[in-house]
Design an enzyme around this catalytic site. Sequence first.
Site, PDB file in Angstrom:
ATOM      1  N   ASP A  43      -1.425   2.902  -4.594  1.00  0.00           N
ATOM      2  CA  ASP A  43      -0.537   2.227  -3.643  1.00  0.00           C
ATOM      3  C   ASP A  43       0.405   3.221  -2.970  1.00  0.00           C
ATOM      4  O   ASP A  43       1.140   2.843  -2.063  1.00  0.00           O
ATOM      5  CB  ASP A  43       0.271   1.119  -4.342  1.00  0.00           C
ATOM      6  CG  ASP A  43       1.091   1.644  -5.500  1.00  0.00           C
ATOM      7  OD1 ASP A  43       0.509   2.275  -6.402  1.00  0.00           O
ATOM      8  OD2 ASP A  43       2.314   1.447  -5.498  1.00  0.00           O
ATOM      9  N   ASN A  44       0.390   4.451  -3.418  1.00  0.00           N
ATOM     10  CA  ASN A  44       1.232   5.473  -2.804  1.00  0.00           C
ATOM     11  C   ASN A  44       0.404   6.504  -2.059  1.00  0.00           C
ATOM     12  O   ASN A  44       0.834   7.629  -1.850  1.00  0.00           O
ATOM     13  CB  ASN A  44       2.096   6.166  -3.868  1.00  0.00           C
ATOM     14  CG  ASN A  44       3.133   5.222  -4.453  1.00  0.00           C
ATOM     15  OD1 ASN A  44       3.498   4.232  -3.830  1.00  0.00           O
ATOM     16  ND2 ASN A  44       3.605   5.520  -5.650  1.00  0.00           N
TER      17      ASN A  44
HETATM   18  P1  AMP Z   1       6.829   2.389  -6.116  1.00  0.00           P
HETATM   19  O1  AMP Z   1       6.925   2.802  -7.540  1.00  0.00           O
HETATM   20  O2  AMP Z   1       8.090   2.627  -5.332  1.00  0.00           O
HETATM   21  O3  AMP Z   1       5.623   2.900  -5.422  1.00  0.00           O
HETATM   22  O4  AMP Z   1       6.705   0.795  -6.145  1.00  0.00           O
HETATM   23  C1  AMP Z   1       5.695   0.127  -6.821  1.00  0.00           C
HETATM   24  C2  AMP Z   1       5.834  -1.356  -6.591  1.00  0.00           C
HETATM   25  O5  AMP Z   1       7.058  -1.846  -7.153  1.00  0.00           O
HETATM   26  C3  AMP Z   1       5.846  -1.789  -5.145  1.00  0.00           C
HETATM   27  O6  AMP Z   1       5.182  -3.009  -5.059  1.00  0.00           O
HETATM   28  C4  AMP Z   1       7.308  -1.945  -4.836  1.00  0.00           C
HETATM   29  O7  AMP Z   1       7.554  -2.848  -3.780  1.00  0.00           O
HETATM   30  C5  AMP Z   1       7.821  -2.503  -6.168  1.00  0.00           C
HETATM   31  N1  AMP Z   1       9.246  -2.208  -6.351  1.00  0.00           N
HETATM   32  C6  AMP Z   1       9.797  -1.009  -6.602  1.00  0.00           C
HETATM   33  N2  AMP Z   1      11.133  -1.116  -6.712  1.00  0.00           N
HETATM   34  C7  AMP Z   1      11.445  -2.411  -6.517  1.00  0.00           C
HETATM   35  C8  AMP Z   1      12.660  -3.166  -6.506  1.00  0.00           C
HETATM   36  N3  AMP Z   1      13.848  -2.592  -6.714  1.00  0.00           N
HETATM   37  N4  AMP Z   1      12.579  -4.494  -6.278  1.00  0.00           N
HETATM   38  C9  AMP Z   1      11.395  -5.094  -6.066  1.00  0.00           C
HETATM   39  N5  AMP Z   1      10.224  -4.449  -6.060  1.00  0.00           N
HETATM   40  C10 AMP Z   1      10.232  -3.122  -6.288  1.00  0.00           C
HETATM   41 MG    MG Z   2       5.074   2.825  -3.618  1.00  0.00          MG
END
Ligand code: AMP
Ligand code: MG
Length: 490
Positions: free
Chosen positions: A248-249
């Site tokens: 997803d990244n």
């Molecule tokens: P990431 O680790 O930033 O790539 O995020 C992974 C997933 O977690 C994605 O679906 C983000 O939208 C979700 N996510 C990360 N941080 C938050 C947050 N503070 N509130 C809601 N969703 C989050």
């Molecule tokens: Mg992400």
Amino acid sequence: MRIPFDNSYARLPDRFHARLPPTPVKAPKLIRVNEALARDLGLDPAALAAPEGVEVLAGNRVPEGAEPIAQAYAGHQFGGFVPQLGDGRAILLGEVVTRDGRRRDIQLKGSGPTPFSRRGDGRAALGPVLREYVVSEAMHALGIPTTRALAAVTTGEYVFREDALPGAVLTRVAASHIRVGTFQFFAARQDVDGVRILADHVIERHHKAARDAENPYRALLEAVVAAQAELVARWMLVGFIHGVMNTDNMTVSGETIDFGPCAFMDAFHPMQVYSSIDHGGRYAFGNQPRIAMWNLTRLAETLLPLLAEDQDAAIAEAQEVLAGFAPRFEAAWQSGLARKIGLAAPREGDVALIEDLMQRMADNEADFTLTFRRLADAALSPRAEKDVRALFRDPAAFDAWTPGWRARLADDPDTPEARRAMMREASPAFIPRNHQVERVIKAAVENDDYAPFEALLGVLSRPFDDQPEAADYALPPQPQERVLATFCGT
Ligand code: AMP
Ligand code: MG
């Protein structure tokens, strides 16, 4: 405040997104507008910085023409599949087309909860917002494809992590926010139509040449494989560790996205990890090509139903395309490394010379950025060798490498001056060093002082120029300044 939106993703079917506006915040305050980027997008930086613009950047006002959505996606996180992730704390306001015809997403990150938030609060803390701003803009200045930062604002609210932290919203700009995980979202639901609609959208938007290929979906996969092979090589040539290369990244445009626990290496080590949550070293520096290939294999799987009618035939197509990753990566990595040691016309055998240097760097904790940067001067004048050898714990380890290097340089066609120039273009003087990024964040979070943030951005906007007045920014951390782990940007 007029933004000429044209929202192609919002026009895709309903199951691609959830429609909702950002959640307003208590007391928005501007940290910074990226004036050059604003103008690039055809936006007026002064209007963005005015009270009405700041309301837009904070999510308190939805500008005319915006069609705010949270995008659906899935993804493998640290190897485990999650069928539904999606924008849990981001809202895509819409897309604009620049004067030279490039379509760009304008997204607010940290803009409140969405149907994809699960248990998260939908918010971002100031520190990670500043980190993403600095590192993504540094990446851009290094000439590496990346999402960018258009603006940052504080919210006047706290977010609660281990501590209460000031909240912020980042305005992110990207060619698109479509990820490998976006394809996985539909594939996991056996929604072949969804995959096809998405693939057609991506071809139109990012890989137009695929449209005219005999098999457009195979050509699409080839284009993403090529873009990612090139991207990961370019990261590694500047010592960058993404830190959380979940599917997803990883974008299908080939832009770097999601600067969470990322970092540029100081002392070189091929297995360096910074992420506090990457216990197994899955996303270590030297694992990045392997992980990119793993992620691209997941993308290929989603495309199987489009690649051929017959499943075996589809798998054969996918495997052929995926086999192209390693040679593409190796070509980009090795030619980049050759330039870094001053070889304009690389040939077989150079790899051993380069690997020998890197092994010595690793054994001696030599600073990645400074070793290569100073090598440019040493190539021109052996007297400058002392500045390189000083970076090695045992300087004799460097000395033992130079005779073979000099012999090889003597056999390369470039003039010494042209060689030095090439080497300096391949090796920046300035990268966003962790201890500098942390210092900037600390000043902002603890003292509301953004002068260090501004100063660092200024230096990093010209990474290949010697900036004698900024010499300190080029230096590795002192032992007490060393940052051992960076944290996920949540
Ligand atoms: P990431 O680790 O930033 O790539 O995020 C992974 C997933 O977690 C994605 O679906 C983000 O939208 C979700 N996510 C990360 N941080 C938050 C947050 N503070 N509130 C809601 N969703 C989050
Ligand atoms: Mg992400």
